[in-house]
Design a protein around this motif. Structure first.
Motif, PDB file in Angstrom:
ATOM      1  N   VAL A 150      66.868  19.449  15.473  1.00 23.11           N
ATOM      2  CA  VAL A 150      65.635  20.238  15.498  1.00 23.11           C
ATOM      3  C   VAL A 150      64.414  19.348  15.358  1.00 23.11           C
ATOM      4  O   VAL A 150      63.391  19.549  16.031  1.00 23.11           O
ATOM      5  CB  VAL A 150      65.664  21.299  14.385  1.00 23.11           C
ATOM      6  CG1 VAL A 150      64.346  22.063  14.340  1.00 23.11           C
ATOM      7  CG2 VAL A 150      66.822  22.253  14.597  1.00 23.11           C
ATOM      8  N   ALA A 151      64.499  18.339  14.505  1.00 25.78           N
ATOM      9  CA  ALA A 151      63.330  17.519  14.196  1.00 25.78           C
ATOM     10  C   ALA A 151      62.855  16.717  15.398  1.00 25.78           C
ATOM     11  O   ALA A 151      61.644  16.645  15.670  1.00 25.78           O
ATOM     12  CB  ALA A 151      63.652  16.590  13.025  1.00 25.78           C
ATOM     13  N   ILE A 152      63.785  16.098  16.123  1.00 23.90           N
ATOM     14  CA  ILE A 152      63.347  15.254  17.236  1.00 23.90           C
ATOM     15  C   ILE A 152      62.726  16.086  18.355  1.00 23.90           C
ATOM     16  O   ILE A 152      61.891  15.577  19.122  1.00 23.90           O
ATOM     17  CB  ILE A 152      64.509  14.401  17.773  1.00 23.90           C
ATOM     18  CG1 ILE A 152      65.644  15.282  18.293  1.00 23.90           C
ATOM     19  CG2 ILE A 152      65.001  13.445  16.725  1.00 23.90           C
ATOM     20  CD1 ILE A 152      66.778  14.498  18.933  1.00 23.90           C
ATOM     21  N   VAL A 153      63.119  17.340  18.463  1.00 27.42           N
ATOM     22  CA  VAL A 153      62.524  18.204  19.492  1.00 27.42           C
ATOM     23  C   VAL A 153      61.154  18.704  19.062  1.00 27.42           C
ATOM     24  O   VAL A 153      60.212  18.766  19.860  1.00 27.42           O
ATOM     25  CB  VAL A 153      63.470  19.379  19.803  1.00 27.42           C
ATOM     26  CG1 VAL A 153      62.801  20.361  20.756  1.00 27.42           C
ATOM     27  CG2 VAL A 153      64.766  18.876  20.402  1.00 27.42           C
ATOM     28  N   ASN A 154      61.022  19.054  17.781  1.00 24.20           N
ATOM     29  CA  ASN A 154      59.751  19.608  17.307  1.00 24.20           C
ATOM     30  C   ASN A 154      58.698  18.546  17.036  1.00 24.20           C
ATOM     31  O   ASN A 154      57.508  18.765  17.297  1.00 24.20           O
ATOM     32  CB  ASN A 154      59.995  20.414  16.028  1.00 24.20           C
ATOM     33  CG  ASN A 154      60.751  21.699  16.289  1.00 24.20           C
ATOM     34  OD1 ASN A 154      60.821  22.160  17.423  1.00 24.20           O
ATOM     35  ND2 ASN A 154      61.328  22.274  15.250  1.00 24.20           N
ATOM     36  N   GLU A 155      59.110  17.411  16.505  1.00 26.48           N
ATOM     37  CA  GLU A 155      58.138  16.424  16.050  1.00 26.48           C
ATOM     38  C   GLU A 155      57.719  15.438  17.134  1.00 26.48           C
ATOM     39  O   GLU A 155      56.683  14.787  17.000  1.00 26.48           O
ATOM     40  CB  GLU A 155      58.713  15.645  14.855  1.00 26.48           C
ATOM     41  CG  GLU A 155      59.104  16.527  13.686  1.00 26.48           C
ATOM     42  CD  GLU A 155      57.934  17.309  13.132  1.00 26.48           C
ATOM     43  OE1 GLU A 155      56.805  16.782  13.144  1.00 26.48           O
ATOM     44  OE2 GLU A 155      58.143  18.462  12.689  1.00 26.48           O
ATOM     45  N   VAL A 209      57.371  16.242  20.422  1.00 29.29           N
ATOM     46  CA  VAL A 209      56.812  16.975  21.564  1.00 29.29           C
ATOM     47  C   VAL A 209      55.480  17.565  21.130  1.00 29.29           C
ATOM     48  O   VAL A 209      55.431  18.420  20.236  1.00 29.29           O
ATOM     49  CB  VAL A 209      57.772  18.082  22.041  1.00 29.29           C
ATOM     50  CG1 VAL A 209      57.128  18.861  23.190  1.00 29.29           C
ATOM     51  CG2 VAL A 209      59.100  17.497  22.474  1.00 29.29           C
ATOM     52  N   ASP A 210      54.409  17.099  21.727  1.00 24.04           N
ATOM     53  CA  ASP A 210      53.060  17.570  21.407  1.00 24.04           C
ATOM     54  C   ASP A 210      52.555  18.430  22.556  1.00 24.04           C
ATOM     55  O   ASP A 210      51.994  17.916  23.544  1.00 24.04           O
ATOM     56  CB  ASP A 210      52.119  16.391  21.160  1.00 24.04           C
ATOM     57  CG  ASP A 210      52.618  15.477  20.046  1.00 24.04           C
ATOM     58  OD1 ASP A 210      53.214  16.000  19.085  1.00 24.04           O
ATOM     59  OD2 ASP A 210      52.429  14.250  20.160  1.00 24.04           O
ATOM     60  N   GLY A 211      52.762  19.723  22.444  1.00 23.76           N
ATOM     61  CA  GLY A 211      52.359  20.615  23.524  1.00 23.76           C
ATOM     62  C   GLY A 211      53.185  20.366  24.763  1.00 23.76           C
ATOM     63  O   GLY A 211      54.390  20.575  24.779  1.00 23.76           O
ATOM     64  N   GLY A 230      60.435   8.163  24.953  1.00 26.12           N
ATOM     65  CA  GLY A 230      61.040   7.011  24.302  1.00 26.12           C
ATOM     66  C   GLY A 230      61.547   7.336  22.918  1.00 26.12           C
ATOM     67  O   GLY A 230      62.691   7.017  22.559  1.00 26.12           O
ATOM     68  N   SER A 231      60.720   7.989  22.106  1.00 25.58           N
ATOM     69  CA  SER A 231      61.131   8.371  20.753  1.00 25.58           C
ATOM     70  C   SER A 231      62.203   9.447  20.778  1.00 25.58           C
ATOM     71  O   SER A 231      63.122   9.452  19.949  1.00 25.58           O
ATOM     72  CB  SER A 231      59.918   8.852  19.958  1.00 25.58           C
ATOM     73  OG  SER A 231      58.952   7.834  19.849  1.00 25.58           O
ATOM     74  N   LEU A 232      62.102  10.370  21.731  1.00 24.16           N
ATOM     75  CA  LEU A 232      63.121  11.417  21.850  1.00 24.16           C
ATOM     76  C   LEU A 232      64.494  10.826  22.134  1.00 24.16           C
ATOM     77  O   LEU A 232      65.488  11.169  21.478  1.00 24.16           O
ATOM     78  CB  LEU A 232      62.727  12.399  22.955  1.00 24.16           C
ATOM     79  CG  LEU A 232      61.727  13.495  22.603  1.00 24.16           C
ATOM     80  CD1 LEU A 232      61.273  14.214  23.865  1.00 24.16           C
ATOM     81  CD2 LEU A 232      62.364  14.479  21.645  1.00 24.16           C
TER      82      LEU A 232
END
Length: 308
Positions: free
Chosen positions: A259-264, A266-268, A274-276
């Motif tokens: 959940v965290a990598i998808v929510n944090e 992704v900015d809009g 790369g971070s994902l």
């Protein structure tokens, strides 16, 4: 002297006029030509391996690509990079809560898995070993509970979690994950317990052992491959679970990795690929290590369960 039986058999074949017996130690593979083996074996295996491994290759490649190469696919080769960077991993590990998210995921997965395995062992042993009317029906109903989609259960479970004050807490996941883990684990252990001879328990009962002693000292040591298989299944499902973690956890510090990598990251409508991909790659390593060490026990337990 060791070749005497074989030579006598060949002598009988020569005297009787019959052809010598062919060696079938390698099955029927000697009948296949090399081109046929390439078409029927090596080519399909190559396609399967490429299809299965390409997503991991793409994930690893994206995690080490510079940002400009991720955005401009016309100028740079999308399938390779000559200037890899570990900037995304640095941001992931030192400029985000990713280590804490990893710890949350591990904590929730281990606790929920242990709780589910203990409950599944008792349920499977009671259904298989304690002979009573309707045991098979109970086992079938437990397995049918596994077929209920989690998307149907998370709404009533969310109400229960909120009423008990467990919302936005890892304990909410630890107590709700067994609802989807126990049914399949029980069915899996039922199939494995059936492969253990009943005579062992009967001899133990004659010697005065209790049911608890039989379970701890006889059944569980023989069912270690099945327990490992159930543990791997439960741990994997907890590690990758998304719907419950998205619903029950809200604060950034309490989230799990999926959940965290998808929510944090992704900015809009801006995706930090790369971070994902670095987060997804690092999050998959514990499961890879787990399967690498226990894959033989996992396959043997699944075979025993399906066989019964």
């Amino acid at each position: 002297m060791t070749d005497l039986p074989t030579r006598s058999i060949d002598l009988k074949n020569v005297l009787s006029g019959s052809a010598p017996t062919a060696d079938h130690s390698e099955g029927m593979s000697y009948l296949q030509s090399v081109p046929r083996r390439i078409v029927t074996l090596y080519l399909p295996l190559t396609i399967i391996v490429v299809v299965l491994l390409f997503p991991f290759y793409w994930m690893a490649l994206t995690s080490v690509k510079p940002d400009e190469q991720l955005l401009d696919l016309d100028k740079y080769n999308p399938f390779w990079t000559w200037s890899p960077t570990f900037k995304h991993f640095y941001k992931l590990l030192f400029e985000s809560y990713y280590p804490h998210w990893l710890w949350n995921t591990m904590y929730v997965a281990v606790c929920a898995t242990i709780l589910s395995i203990v409950a599944s062992v008792f349920a499977a042993y009671a259904i298989v070993r304690l002979r009573y009317k309707g045991a098979n029906l109970v086992g079938g109903l437990i397995f049918l509970a596994y077929l209920v989609p989690p998307s149907i259960l998370f709404i009533p479970l969310a109400t229960v979690v909120f009423q008990y004050g467990l919302f936005d807490s890892p304990l909410a996941l630890i107590l709700t994950y067994p609802t989807i883990l126990i049914p399949f684990s029980t069915w899996l252990l039922m199939g494995y317990f059936k492969t253990i001879p009943f005579e062992l328990e009967e001899c133990a009962l004659i010697d005065g052992a209790s049911r608890w002693q039989i379970l701890i000292k006889i059944v569980l040591p023989l069912a270690i491959p099945g327990l490992i298989s159930a543990f791997i299944f439960c741990f994997t499902l907890c590690w990758n679970e998304f719907i419950y973690a998205l619903t029950f956890l809200q604060s950034t510090s309490n989230k799990t990795v999926p959940v965290a990598i998808v929510n944090e990251f992704v900015d809009g409508d801006i995706y930090r690929w790369g971070s994902l991909m670095a987060g997804a790659l690092a999050g998959s390593l514990p499961l890879v290590i787990l399967y690498a060490f226990f894959v033989e026990h996992y396959v043997s337990a699944m075979t025993g369960a399906v066989k019964e």
